[in-house]
Design a protein around this motif. Structure first.
Motif: not given
Length: 177
Positions: A10-14, A164-175
């Protein structure tokens, strides 16, 4: 031994492509990886500790990238030596394609072989180990990009009404996201 599989990410190819060439992501994804250094142009040196059946060994090896088609496909070529335990070598052809939902379909074809004491364990043990390693690598890779699956996590304690915390994202997705 040959195997192949497909993963929906669930992330774009790039974003998937960038993570595939990131040494920190690769180190986190290789089961038993103690050290990984290098870069895509010159290759990566790795130290991996694994137990295959009754044989536990520290493998020192090299992984290089070949047949790179930017953003679409590449071949990972690896060879590791585990001293008296023997050696492992092989290659994995990886291909990415955009999914209709905006994610990525990752295809991989692996061809691997072992020698030395490892080869004496028998094909059932070695094949099962190789399938488990490949599956674990790509599961970890997917988790690095997508972040941990919330349904896999333990039930969190109830949040305070003003939380109001957001769900955690993987570190690649955060960057990148």
């Amino acid at each position: 031994m040959k195997m192949n599989d497909t993963r929906q990410i669930a992330a774009p190819p790039q974003q998937v492509w960038t993570a595939l060439f990131d040494p920190e992501v690769l180190k986190a994804c290789v089961p038993g990886c103690q050290d990984l250094s290098g870069n895509p142009e010159d290759g990566y040196e790795a130290v991996v500790v694994q137990k295959v059946g009754p044989v536990k060994a520290t493998f020192k090896g090299m992984v290089t990238m070949a047949d790179v088609v930017d953003g679409q496909s590449c071949t990972l070529i690896g060879e590791g030596k585990g001293g008296a335990a023997g050696f492992a070598k092989g290659h994995a052809q990886i291909r990415l394609e955009a999914a209709d939902d905006g994610g990525t379909v990752l295809h991989y074809d692996v061809d691997a072989s072992v020698g030395g004491k490892l080869a004496q364990l028998g094909s059932r043990i070695v094949d099962g180990f190789a399938r488990r390693m490949a599956g674990e690598f790509f599961t970890r890779f997917q988790d690095q990009i997508e972040g941990p699956d919330i349904s896999d996590a333990q039930t969190p304690p109830p949040a305070a009404p003003d939380d109001t915390a957001e769900p955690r994202k993987g570190w690649v997705k955060r960057i990148l996201g």
